[in-house]
Design a protein around this motif. Structure first.
Motif, PDB file in Angstrom:
ATOM      1  N   ALA A 118       0.801  -1.222   0.000  1.00 12.44           N
ATOM      2  CA  ALA A 118       0.000   0.000   0.000  1.00 12.44           C
ATOM      3  C   ALA A 118       0.836   1.276   0.000  1.00 12.44           C
ATOM      4  CB  ALA A 118      -0.920   0.008   1.226  1.00 12.44           C
ATOM      5  N   SER A 119       2.130   1.174   0.220  1.00 14.13           N
ATOM      6  CA  SER A 119       2.947   2.392   0.288  1.00 14.13           C
ATOM      7  C   SER A 119       4.373   2.120  -0.160  1.00 14.13           C
ATOM      8  CB  SER A 119       2.955   2.938   1.724  1.00 14.13           C
ATOM      9  OG  SER A 119       3.694   2.076   2.558  1.00 14.13           O
ATOM     10  N   ARG A 120       5.047   3.159  -0.521  1.00 17.10           N
ATOM     11  CA  ARG A 120       6.455   3.086  -0.925  1.00 17.10           C
ATOM     12  C   ARG A 120       7.277   3.700   0.183  1.00 17.10           C
ATOM     13  NH1 ARG A 120       9.618   1.134  -4.660  1.00 17.10           N
ATOM     14  NH2 ARG A 120      11.365   2.389  -5.334  1.00 17.10           N
ATOM     15  N   SER A 121       8.197   2.960   0.748  1.00 15.50           N
ATOM     16  CA  SER A 121       9.035   3.456   1.826  1.00 15.50           C
ATOM     17  C   SER A 121      10.374   3.900   1.273  1.00 15.50           C
ATOM     18  CB  SER A 121       9.221   2.391   2.894  1.00 15.50           C
ATOM     19  OG  SER A 121       8.000   2.170   3.564  1.00 15.50           O
ATOM     20  N   PHE A 122      11.045   4.727   2.042  1.00 12.05           N
ATOM     21  CA  PHE A 122      12.257   5.370   1.553  1.00 12.05           C
ATOM     22  C   PHE A 122      13.538   4.632   1.934  1.00 12.05           C
ATOM     23  CE2 PHE A 122      15.492   8.762   1.493  1.00 12.05           C
ATOM     24  CZ  PHE A 122      15.308   9.214   0.198  1.00 12.05           C
ATOM     25  N   LEU A 123      13.649   4.172   3.177  1.00 13.00           N
ATOM     26  CA  LEU A 123      14.930   3.658   3.656  1.00 13.00           C
ATOM     27  C   LEU A 123      14.759   2.424   4.525  1.00 13.00           C
ATOM     28  CD1 LEU A 123      18.021   3.924   4.268  1.00 13.00           C
ATOM     29  CD2 LEU A 123      17.373   5.497   6.116  1.00 13.00           C
ATOM     30  N   ALA A 124      15.548   1.392   4.237  1.00 12.24           N
ATOM     31  CA  ALA A 124      15.674   0.222   5.114  1.00 12.24           C
ATOM     32  C   ALA A 124      17.152   0.043   5.408  1.00 12.24           C
ATOM     33  CB  ALA A 124      15.114  -1.023   4.445  1.00 12.24           C
ATOM     34  N   TYR A 125      17.498  -0.049   6.663  1.00 12.21           N
ATOM     35  CA  TYR A 125      18.882  -0.293   7.082  1.00 12.21           C
ATOM     36  C   TYR A 125      18.910  -1.699   7.666  1.00 12.21           C
ATOM     37  CZ  TYR A 125      23.515   0.588   9.016  1.00 12.21           C
ATOM     38  OH  TYR A 125      24.851   0.535   9.303  1.00 12.21           O
ATOM     39  N   LEU A 126      19.540  -2.617   6.966  1.00 11.05           N
ATOM     40  CA  LEU A 126      19.593  -4.014   7.389  1.00 11.05           C
ATOM     41  C   LEU A 126      20.900  -4.252   8.126  1.00 11.05           C
ATOM     42  CD1 LEU A 126      18.313  -5.677   4.084  1.00 11.05           C
ATOM     43  CD2 LEU A 126      16.984  -4.932   6.073  1.00 11.05           C
ATOM     44  N   ALA A 127      20.861  -4.094   9.441  1.00 10.68           N
ATOM     45  CA  ALA A 127      22.058  -4.251  10.266  1.00 10.68           C
ATOM     46  C   ALA A 127      22.230  -5.725  10.624  1.00 10.68           C
ATOM     47  CB  ALA A 127      21.950  -3.390  11.520  1.00 10.68           C
ATOM     48  N   ALA A 128      22.407  -6.538   9.614  1.00 15.27           N
ATOM     49  CA  ALA A 128      22.580  -7.971   9.819  1.00 15.27           C
ATOM     50  C   ALA A 128      23.592  -8.482   8.798  1.00 15.27           C
ATOM     51  CB  ALA A 128      21.243  -8.698   9.661  1.00 15.27           C
ATOM     52  N   SER A 158      29.569  -3.285  13.431  1.00 20.29           N
ATOM     53  CA  SER A 158      28.216  -3.072  12.911  1.00 20.29           C
ATOM     54  C   SER A 158      27.496  -2.010  13.737  1.00 20.29           C
ATOM     55  CB  SER A 158      27.440  -4.385  12.938  1.00 20.29           C
ATOM     56  OG  SER A 158      26.133  -4.194  12.466  1.00 20.29           O
ATOM     57  N   LEU A 159      27.616  -2.089  15.043  1.00 19.45           N
ATOM     58  CA  LEU A 159      26.982  -1.101  15.916  1.00 19.45           C
ATOM     59  C   LEU A 159      27.565   0.286  15.687  1.00 19.45           C
ATOM     60  CD1 LEU A 159      25.023  -0.443  18.203  1.00 19.45           C
ATOM     61  CD2 LEU A 159      26.831  -1.086  19.819  1.00 19.45           C
ATOM     62  N   LEU A 160      28.881   0.384  15.569  1.00 21.01           N
ATOM     63  CA  LEU A 160      29.532   1.669  15.311  1.00 21.01           C
ATOM     64  C   LEU A 160      29.037   2.275  14.002  1.00 21.01           C
ATOM     65  CD1 LEU A 160      33.133   2.731  15.885  1.00 21.01           C
ATOM     66  CD2 LEU A 160      32.232   2.906  13.574  1.00 21.01           C
ATOM     67  N   MET A 161      28.970   1.452  12.945  1.00 20.90           N
ATOM     68  CA  MET A 161      28.530   1.967  11.648  1.00 20.90           C
ATOM     69  C   MET A 161      27.058   2.357  11.671  1.00 20.90           C
ATOM     70  SD  MET A 161      30.678   0.106   8.628  1.00 20.90           S
ATOM     71  CE  MET A 161      30.304  -1.576   8.965  1.00 20.90           C
ATOM     72  N   THR A 162      26.230   1.576  12.348  1.00 17.21           N
ATOM     73  CA  THR A 162      24.808   1.913  12.434  1.00 17.21           C
ATOM     74  C   THR A 162      24.613   3.232  13.167  1.00 17.21           C
ATOM     75  OG1 THR A 162      24.224  -0.432  12.395  1.00 17.21           O
ATOM     76  CG2 THR A 162      22.552   1.097  13.218  1.00 17.21           C
ATOM     77  N   ARG A 163      25.310   3.399  14.288  1.00 14.25           N
ATOM     78  CA  ARG A 163      25.201   4.653  15.040  1.00 14.25           C
ATOM     79  C   ARG A 163      25.706   5.831  14.214  1.00 14.25           C
ATOM     80  NH1 ARG A 163      27.238   2.602  20.983  1.00 14.25           N
ATOM     81  NH2 ARG A 163      25.197   1.835  21.663  1.00 14.25           N
ATOM     82  N   ALA A 164      26.840   5.667  13.541  1.00 11.99           N
ATOM     83  CA  ALA A 164      27.395   6.754  12.720  1.00 11.99           C
ATOM     84  C   ALA A 164      26.446   7.107  11.577  1.00 11.99           C
ATOM     85  CB  ALA A 164      28.769   6.356  12.182  1.00 11.99           C
ATOM     86  N   LYS A 198      23.448   8.947  13.150  1.00  8.77           N
ATOM     87  CA  LYS A 198      23.892  10.243  13.693  1.00  8.77           C
ATOM     88  C   LYS A 198      24.063  11.249  12.557  1.00  8.77           C
ATOM     89  CE  LYS A 198      27.352  12.484  16.529  1.00  8.77           C
ATOM     90  NZ  LYS A 198      28.616  12.332  17.258  1.00  8.77           N
ATOM     91  N   HIS A 199      24.594  10.794  11.442  1.00  7.95           N
ATOM     92  CA  HIS A 199      24.783  11.679  10.296  1.00  7.95           C
ATOM     93  C   HIS A 199      23.444  12.173   9.740  1.00  7.95           C
ATOM     94  CE1 HIS A 199      27.145  13.432   7.065  1.00  7.95           C
ATOM     95  NE2 HIS A 199      26.204  13.019   6.240  1.00  7.95           N
ATOM     96  N   LEU A 200      22.421  11.342   9.802  1.00  2.77           N
ATOM     97  CA  LEU A 200      21.097  11.725   9.296  1.00  2.77           C
ATOM     98  C   LEU A 200      20.305  12.580  10.281  1.00  2.77           C
ATOM     99  CD1 LEU A 200      19.796   8.432   7.642  1.00  2.77           C
ATOM    100  CD2 LEU A 200      20.686  10.474   6.494  1.00  2.77           C
ATOM    101  N   ASP A 201      20.682  12.553  11.552  1.00  4.53           N
ATOM    102  CA  ASP A 201      19.922  13.233  12.598  1.00  4.53           C
ATOM    103  C   ASP A 201      19.814  14.736  12.347  1.00  4.53           C
ATOM    104  OD1 ASP A 201      18.454  13.338  14.988  1.00  4.53           O
ATOM    105  OD2 ASP A 201      20.251  13.868  16.129  1.00  4.53           O
ATOM    106  N   GLY A 202      18.594  15.233  12.375  1.00  3.28           N
ATOM    107  CA  GLY A 202      18.356  16.669  12.273  1.00  3.28           C
ATOM    108  C   GLY A 202      18.367  17.241  10.868  1.00  3.28           C
ATOM    109  N   GLN A 203      18.434  16.399   9.850  1.00  4.40           N
ATOM    110  CA  GLN A 203      18.406  16.903   8.477  1.00  4.40           C
ATOM    111  C   GLN A 203      17.368  16.124   7.677  1.00  4.40           C
ATOM    112  OE1 GLN A 203      21.670  15.940   5.753  1.00  4.40           O
ATOM    113  NE2 GLN A 203      22.546  14.607   7.315  1.00  4.40           N
ATOM    114  N   PRO A 204      16.906  16.686   6.591  1.00  4.19           N
ATOM    115  CA  PRO A 204      15.974  15.941   5.743  1.00  4.19           C
ATOM    116  C   PRO A 204      16.651  14.676   5.201  1.00  4.19           C
ATOM    117  CG  PRO A 204      16.043  18.258   5.106  1.00  4.19           C
ATOM    118  CD  PRO A 204      17.158  18.037   6.094  1.00  4.19           C
TER     119      PRO A 204
END
Length: 151
Positions: free
Chosen positions: A49-59, A100-106, A109-115
């Motif tokens: 029903a919808s198109r999503s923008f981002l999936a982060y597969l931390a696996a 993996s945790l370091l990269m996911t957080r980074a 964090k880089h996306l935080d507060g911006q479009p």
């Protein structure tokens, strides 16, 4: 459904990638013991029903392709993108948990507060890889696994 995501999604957990299987392997969620694993077909059904923008597969192994189709996007990341996600961030091979945790957080964090735009996603992947490289410059297999599928 339990896996529905409207404007994006993230997965942190285990993936069971089988390069010889046609189903591209499942994502093993916290409730897999009772609900079963989540497949790309489940994601496609939830995204109908919808198109999503981002999936982060931390696996681990979420961007590893099939053994007999190495030049094709026949992997979990490709399946998630085909199911409706514009951008998918995934891993080519198993990662150290702390890396993996370091990269996911980074990344986040880089996306935080911006479009969250096409360019922002690509820059966030670059930022995450550089952060991991700075922490372990002599271990490229720890930071070269992250892969971006998208425009």
């Amino acid at each position: 459904p339990r896996h529905r995501a409207r404007n994006g999604g993230a997965f942190a957990g285990q993936a069971e990638q089988d390069p010889s299987a046609n189903d591209h392997g499942p994502l093993v969620c916290h409730d897999h013991a009772t609900a079963g694993p989540m497949t790309t077909a489940d994601i496609a059904d939830a995204q109908a029903a919808s198109r999503s923008f981002l999936a982060y597969l931390a696996a681990c192994d979420t961007a590893r392709g099939r053994a007999n189709l190495t030049d094709q996007a026949m992997h979990l990341a490709g399946g998630v993108q085909s199911a409706g996600f514009t951008h998918v961030v995934a891993s080519f091979w198993p990662l150290q948990s702390n890396t993996s945790l370091l990269m996911t957080r980074a990344f986040y964090k880089h996306l935080d507060g911006q479009p969250v735009t096409h360019d922002a996603v690509a820059r966030a992947v670059d930022h995450a890889v550089r952060a991991a490289r700075e922490g372990s410059p002599g271990r490229p297999s720890w930071w070269t696994s992250l892969h971006h599928v998208g425009p």
